[in-house]
Scaffold this motif. Structure first.
Motif, short mmCIF file in Angstrom:
data_model
loop_
_atom_site.label_atom_id
_atom_site.label_comp_id
_atom_site.label_asym_id
_atom_site.label_seq_id
_atom_site.Cartn_x
_atom_site.Cartn_y
_atom_site.Cartn_z
N UNK A 141 0.82 -1.21 0.00
CA UNK A 141 0.00 0.00 0.00
C UNK A 141 0.85 1.26 0.00
N UNK A 142 2.16 1.09 -0.24
CA UNK A 142 3.08 2.23 -0.24
C UNK A 142 4.38 1.93 0.49
N UNK A 143 4.64 0.67 0.79
CA UNK A 143 5.74 0.30 1.68
C UNK A 143 7.13 0.43 1.08
N UNK A 185 -2.16 -10.87 -1.47
CA UNK A 185 -1.64 -11.42 -2.73
C UNK A 185 -1.99 -10.61 -3.97
N UNK A 186 -3.09 -9.88 -3.96
CA UNK A 186 -3.46 -9.10 -5.14
C UNK A 186 -2.84 -7.72 -5.13
N UNK A 187 -2.04 -7.41 -4.10
CA UNK A 187 -1.44 -6.09 -3.96
C UNK A 187 0.08 -6.11 -3.82
N UNK A 188 0.62 -7.14 -3.18
CA UNK A 188 2.07 -7.20 -2.90
C UNK A 188 2.90 -7.07 -4.18
N UNK A 189 3.87 -6.17 -4.15
CA UNK A 189 4.75 -5.97 -5.30
C UNK A 189 6.17 -5.66 -4.83
N UNK A 190 7.11 -6.58 -5.02
CA UNK A 190 8.51 -6.28 -4.68
C UNK A 190 9.10 -5.28 -5.67
N UNK A 242 -10.08 -2.97 3.82
CA UNK A 242 -10.96 -4.14 3.80
C UNK A 242 -10.34 -5.25 2.95
N UNK A 243 -9.81 -4.86 1.78
CA UNK A 243 -9.24 -5.87 0.87
C UNK A 243 -7.96 -6.49 1.45
N UNK A 244 -7.03 -5.65 1.87
CA UNK A 244 -5.75 -6.17 2.37
C UNK A 244 -5.92 -7.04 3.62
N UNK A 245 -6.66 -6.62 4.64
CA UNK A 245 -6.86 -7.51 5.79
C UNK A 245 -7.59 -8.79 5.44
N UNK A 246 -8.52 -8.73 4.50
CA UNK A 246 -9.22 -9.95 4.10
C UNK A 246 -8.24 -10.96 3.50
N UNK A 247 -7.35 -10.49 2.65
CA UNK A 247 -6.38 -11.39 2.03
C UNK A 247 -5.35 -11.86 3.06
N UNK A 281 -3.94 4.17 -3.86
CA UNK A 281 -4.67 4.01 -5.13
C UNK A 281 -3.88 3.25 -6.18
N UNK A 282 -2.57 3.50 -6.27
CA UNK A 282 -1.75 2.83 -7.27
C UNK A 282 -1.73 1.32 -7.06
N UNK A 283 -1.69 0.88 -5.81
CA UNK A 283 -1.72 -0.56 -5.53
C UNK A 283 -3.05 -1.18 -5.93
N UNK A 284 -4.15 -0.48 -5.65
CA UNK A 284 -5.46 -1.01 -6.01
C UNK A 284 -5.61 -1.10 -7.52
#
Length: 491
Positions: free
Chosen positions: A177-179, A209-214, A316-321, A437-440
């Protein structure tokens, strides 16, 4: 010779390639720097001294044998402790994986080794990448080299702090989400989130999993682009990996460094220019916008009305995953195991293990996510959040029909004091207001230093369409050509 730890990765690689210095000398210089300052910074969770020197010697031997080496051969790199490293501890900043030594390397780590980079060790992070300050690490917080009483951002604060403290010239982070971008902004370094699927998640301990990006972290845009080129590209072991080559981000960074943005249209997001950001941050951002315009860019305002809903949708999305992904940490297969005295049921052992192994923030997100996915609430919460995600994607699509890239501040505020926001999770979550927003959407974003506020770094974010990572590097490098790189006070 100039202090090796103060040099860019590009310059270090050139010295090693020409034989003016050796990979071992470069590595020893950085290991000595870590030994000298990391007790005040705590950027590293594990320093692999023997492994680093062995890798450096291998590079020197290959060069002496006349072997053609990659553009970053012999350059040290720090790796966020979210990526598996064979035989080297991988904890994800959590007690539940304390002491775990994976039997395999993540794809990105494999590519780093194959490119001849030298892994110095694993950097500190918020537990399971859940946090915006690296205060949620089970092993203690990392400190910002600009002011060791302040946070270095999160969740990848260790990687960013290692760069700012000159403990490493390059680092790897992960951005959910910006890490990557947020720590870059508050430490005065460069952090790039590639297009989702443009870098492999194989061996990345999953949070969402739908957001994580190294992605790459560095002190200059060109260094970040060179590292991006090494780690990016299709990986058949990752089902979300995009089967396309990485755009030529290095050429784009070099083009941007000429300071010419003629013909480039940049959009200012209207929803990110109002309330929520500190005056000093907005002043530095506006000055940078003027700089970009003087370099030839056309600046227009665009509206992305659904960006204002990105923060609640994300949380909501990130904690659900995460509630699904972290179910594997049960004390049965690997990691911590508590209460197995022969008198307790498997369920009791699992409960005791998770109680002891997970920190408060991880537990909070698991509970939120489990609730959002539960029967009777799925459609009302998780389902609605996914609909908002679609609307945000449409906002990006519409905006990129008008402009080549979007720009905004990276964070609403500069680095805050350690402990200032831990009592109020919502105030902590606001650190990612402009990056989420960019992650979503799944597109690339980069943070580049753009000024100071109250003596602390401010970052400018460049957002580009999916698989147009080269655009963000060009704009970031152009700004850097005027603003320059940032040097924190001496530790």
């Amino acid at each position: 010779m100039t202090d090796l730890t103060r040099m860019t990765a590009t310059d270090l690689a050139g010295l090693v390639a020409s034989g003016q210095t050796s990979a071992v000398e470069v590595t020893r210089a950085h290991l000595d720097r870590i030994a000298a300052v990391d007790d005040r910074v705590h950027a590293f969770l594990h320093v692999d001294t023997e492994g680093a020197l062995a890798a450096a010697r291998a590079v020197d031997e290959r060069r002496a044998a006349g072997e053609q080496l990659g553009p970053l051969a012999g350059v040290p790199v720090a790796v966020k402790d979210v990526l598996t490293t064979k035989g080297v501890p991988t904890t994800v900043g959590s007690k539940i994986l304390e002491g775990w030594r994976p039997p395999y390397d993540a794809t990105i780590v494999q590519r780093l080794r194959a490119a001849g980079t030298v892994m110095l060790g694993k950097t500190n992070m918020d537990e399971f990448a859940m946090g915006s300050s690296t205060e949620y690490s089970a092993y203690g917080p990392t400190h910002n080299p600009w002011d060791t009483d302040r946070i270095p951002g999160g969740s990848g604060g260790g990687s960013a702090a290692a760069l700012a403290a000159y403990e490493a010239p390059l680092a790897i982070g992960s951005d959910t989400g910006g890490s990557i971008r947020q720590p870059g902004a508050v430490t005065g370094t460069v952090g790039a989130k590639p297009t989702y699927g443009g870098t492999s998640r194989y061996g990345l301990v999953a949070f969402s999993s739908s957001l994580d990006t190294p992605g790459p972290c560095a002190r200059t845009v060109l260094d970040a682009a060179l590292l991006h080129q090494v780690i990016g590209g299709h990986d058949p072991r990752d089902s979300t990996s995009i089967p396309q080559p990485v755009p030529d981000v290095v050429a784009a960074a070099k083009l941007g460094a000429t300071g010419d943005l003629t013909g480039v249209r940049l959009g200012i997001v209207r929803e990110f220019t109002g309330e929520g950001a500190e005056p000093g941050v907005m002043a530095a951002f506006r000055e940078s916008v003027d700089t970009l315009a003087k370099l030839g860019a056309e600046i227009v305002e665009v509206s992305c009305p659904h960006f204002r809903y990105a923060l609640p949708a994300y949380y909501l999305i990130a904690p659900s995953e995460c509630s699904s992904n972290l179910a594997r940490f049960d004390g049965v297969r690997f990691g911590l195991r508590v209460g197995d005295d022969g008198n307790r049921s498997l369920e009791e052992v699992m409960s005791l293990t998770r109680e002891a192994g997970f920190g408060a923030e991880v537990k909070r997100r698991i509970m939120v996510g489990t609730y959002a996915l539960s029967s009777g609430y799925y459609d009302a919460y998780y389902g609605q959040a996914q609909k908002v995600r679609t609307l945000i994607t449409r906002d990006f699509t519409s905006a990129f029909e008008q402009v080549d890239a979007l720009i905004s501040p990276t964070t609403p505020f500069v680095a805050f004091p350690i402990g200032a926001r831990t009592a109020d999770p919502y105030q902590m979550y606001l650190a990612d207001l402009f990056t989420i927003p960019t992650n979503l959407y799944g597109g690339p974003g980069i943070s580049v230093p753009c000024g100071l506020s109250e003596g602390l770094p401010v970052g400018l974010q460049v957002m580009a369409p999916t698989m147009a990572d080269d655009r963000m590097y060009r704009v970031a490098a152009a700004l850097e050509s005027v603003v320059g790189t940032f040097t924190p006070p001496a530790l």
